[in-house]
Write a protein that holds these residues in place. Structure first.
Motif, short mmCIF file in Angstrom:
data_model
loop_
_atom_site.label_atom_id
_atom_site.label_comp_id
_atom_site.label_asym_id
_atom_site.label_seq_id
_atom_site.Cartn_x
_atom_site.Cartn_y
_atom_site.Cartn_z
N ASN A 116 6.93 8.54 18.64
CA ASN A 116 7.15 9.98 18.48
C ASN A 116 8.59 10.29 18.10
OD1 ASN A 116 8.67 9.81 20.86
ND2 ASN A 116 7.07 10.72 22.14
N GLY A 117 9.47 9.26 18.12
CA GLY A 117 10.85 9.45 17.72
C GLY A 117 11.73 10.12 18.75
N VAL A 118 11.18 10.40 19.92
CA VAL A 118 11.94 11.11 20.95
C VAL A 118 12.14 10.25 22.19
CG1 VAL A 118 11.98 13.16 22.43
CG2 VAL A 118 11.06 13.32 20.11
N GLN A 119 11.07 9.71 22.71
CA GLN A 119 11.10 8.98 23.97
C GLN A 119 11.63 7.56 23.77
OE1 GLN A 119 7.23 8.57 25.68
NE2 GLN A 119 7.97 7.64 27.55
N THR A 120 12.48 7.10 24.71
CA THR A 120 12.93 5.72 24.65
C THR A 120 12.14 4.89 25.67
OG1 THR A 120 14.71 6.12 26.24
CG2 THR A 120 15.27 6.26 23.90
N ILE A 121 11.95 3.63 25.33
CA ILE A 121 11.22 2.71 26.19
C ILE A 121 12.16 1.56 26.53
CG2 ILE A 121 9.25 1.13 26.32
CD1 ILE A 121 7.96 2.95 24.10
N GLU A 122 12.37 1.34 27.82
CA GLU A 122 13.22 0.22 28.23
C GLU A 122 12.46 -1.08 28.08
OE1 GLU A 122 15.84 0.21 31.68
OE2 GLU A 122 15.14 2.27 32.05
N ARG A 123 13.15 -2.08 27.49
CA ARG A 123 12.55 -3.39 27.27
C ARG A 123 13.49 -4.46 27.78
NH1 ARG A 123 7.98 -3.47 24.57
NH2 ARG A 123 8.30 -5.51 23.63
N ARG A 124 12.91 -5.62 28.06
CA ARG A 124 13.68 -6.79 28.46
C ARG A 124 13.23 -7.94 27.57
NH1 ARG A 124 15.69 -3.29 30.98
NH2 ARG A 124 15.82 -3.02 33.23
N GLY A 125 14.14 -8.85 27.33
CA GLY A 125 13.79 -10.02 26.56
C GLY A 125 14.49 -11.25 27.09
N LEU A 126 13.82 -12.38 26.94
CA LEU A 126 14.44 -13.67 27.22
C LEU A 126 14.68 -14.36 25.88
CD1 LEU A 126 12.45 -15.16 30.25
CD2 LEU A 126 14.69 -14.05 30.25
N VAL A 127 15.83 -15.03 25.79
CA VAL A 127 16.19 -15.78 24.60
C VAL A 127 16.45 -17.22 25.00
CG1 VAL A 127 17.94 -16.08 22.79
CG2 VAL A 127 17.22 -13.78 23.45
N ASP A 128 15.91 -18.15 24.24
CA ASP A 128 16.29 -19.55 24.37
C ASP A 128 16.88 -19.92 23.02
OD1 ASP A 128 16.38 -21.83 26.10
OD2 ASP A 128 14.91 -22.80 24.81
N ALA A 129 18.14 -20.40 23.03
CA ALA A 129 18.86 -20.66 21.78
C ALA A 129 19.30 -22.12 21.70
CB ALA A 129 20.08 -19.76 21.68
N TYR A 130 19.17 -22.69 20.51
CA TYR A 130 19.66 -24.03 20.20
C TYR A 130 20.71 -23.90 19.11
CZ TYR A 130 15.49 -26.12 22.38
OH TYR A 130 14.51 -26.52 23.25
N GLU A 131 21.67 -24.82 19.09
CA GLU A 131 22.66 -24.86 18.02
C GLU A 131 22.38 -26.05 17.11
OE1 GLU A 131 27.41 -25.61 17.24
OE2 GLU A 131 26.72 -25.23 19.26
N ILE A 132 22.24 -25.77 15.82
CA ILE A 132 22.07 -26.82 14.82
C ILE A 132 22.90 -26.43 13.59
CG2 ILE A 132 20.44 -28.00 13.29
CD1 ILE A 132 18.33 -27.62 15.48
N GLU A 133 23.79 -27.33 13.19
CA GLU A 133 24.62 -27.14 12.00
C GLU A 133 25.36 -25.81 12.00
OE1 GLU A 133 22.47 -27.94 8.33
OE2 GLU A 133 21.39 -29.60 9.27
N GLY A 134 25.91 -25.41 13.15
CA GLY A 134 26.71 -24.19 13.21
C GLY A 134 25.92 -22.90 13.27
N TYR A 135 24.60 -23.01 13.46
CA TYR A 135 23.74 -21.83 13.59
C TYR A 135 23.07 -21.82 14.95
CZ TYR A 135 23.87 -20.27 8.72
OH TYR A 135 24.27 -19.78 7.52
N ALA A 136 22.82 -20.61 15.45
CA ALA A 136 22.01 -20.45 16.65
C ALA A 136 20.59 -20.14 16.21
CB ALA A 136 22.54 -19.31 17.52
N TYR A 137 19.64 -20.95 16.65
CA TYR A 137 18.22 -20.71 16.44
C TYR A 137 17.67 -20.20 17.75
CZ TYR A 137 18.52 -23.15 12.02
OH TYR A 137 18.85 -23.51 10.74
N MET A 138 17.02 -19.03 17.72
CA MET A 138 16.65 -18.35 18.95
C MET A 138 15.18 -18.00 19.01
SD MET A 138 19.86 -15.70 18.84
CE MET A 138 19.84 -15.58 17.03
N MET A 139 14.58 -18.22 20.16
CA MET A 139 13.27 -17.67 20.48
C MET A 139 13.54 -16.44 21.34
SD MET A 139 10.01 -17.29 20.93
CE MET A 139 9.20 -18.75 20.29
#
Length: 181
Positions: free
Chosen positions: A127-150
């Motif tokens: 509706n463009g008005v109401q905000t919804i609070e969310r949470r997320g988990l991230v698992d990150a790996y480093e390969i060749e200077g990049y972070a790959y994230m789930m």
């Protein structure tokens, strides 16, 4: 099954490394989640019942840093950058913050060190008005200077209830994420 009441699937695919090599990626997810953005090569799924999502993301680490040394705020910027898949595919994000972070190699299968983070953020409802609070988990790996994230995310109220099925699903997805193996 992972102790949840629904069936799970095992995803096996690949992402491209900065040098152009194919990196194997795998994770578990509920069988009934819908894949989004297959045509553009993105890895993104949604639970159509409650809006929970997962994304596999990639971002270059700042020069002179590594996964262990980069500040938590890097992940905030990388996940919610206007060019990231989270934003590019229509999620309108308000306030956001990375709240927890730890380095791990607690898994004998893990070829690389990885970093686990928790994100707190708000999305704008349809509706463009109401905000919804969310949470997320991230698992990150480093390969060749990049972070790959789930990133697996869900409604904040259900996420914060440690024994909720939604939280169990998010934990299962992130815990199962393997890259480069």
């Amino acid at each position: 099954s992972f102790g949840l009441s629904k069936l799970n699937s095992h995803y096996e695919g690949s992402v491209e490394s900065p040098s152009g090599e194919s990196l194997p990626v795998q994770f578990d997810l509920p069988t009934d989640w819908l894949q989004l953005d297959r045509a553009n090569g993105g890895i993104q799924y949604v639970d159509q019942r409650n809006g929970n999502k997962l994304y596999v993301l990639r971002a270059p680490l700042p020069p002179g840093t590594d996964l262990a040394a980069v500040p938590k705020s890097f992940f905030d910027d990388a996940v919610f950058d206007e060019k990231s898949d989270v934003i590019r595919f229509g999620t309108v994000v308000g306030a956001h913050k990375t709240t927890k972070s730890s380095m791990t190699q607690d898994d004998a299968k893990a070829a690389y060190l990885h970093r686990r983070l928790q994100l707190n953020y708000e999305t704008l409802a349809g509706n463009g008005v109401q905000t919804i609070e969310r949470r997320g988990l991230v698992d990150a790996y480093e390969i060749e200077g990049y972070a790959y994230m789930m990133l697996a995310s869900g409604n904040a109220i259900k996420f914060d209830k440690k024994d909720s099925p939604e939280r169990g699903t998010i934990d299962m997805i992130v815990d199962s994420f393997l890259l480069g193996q």
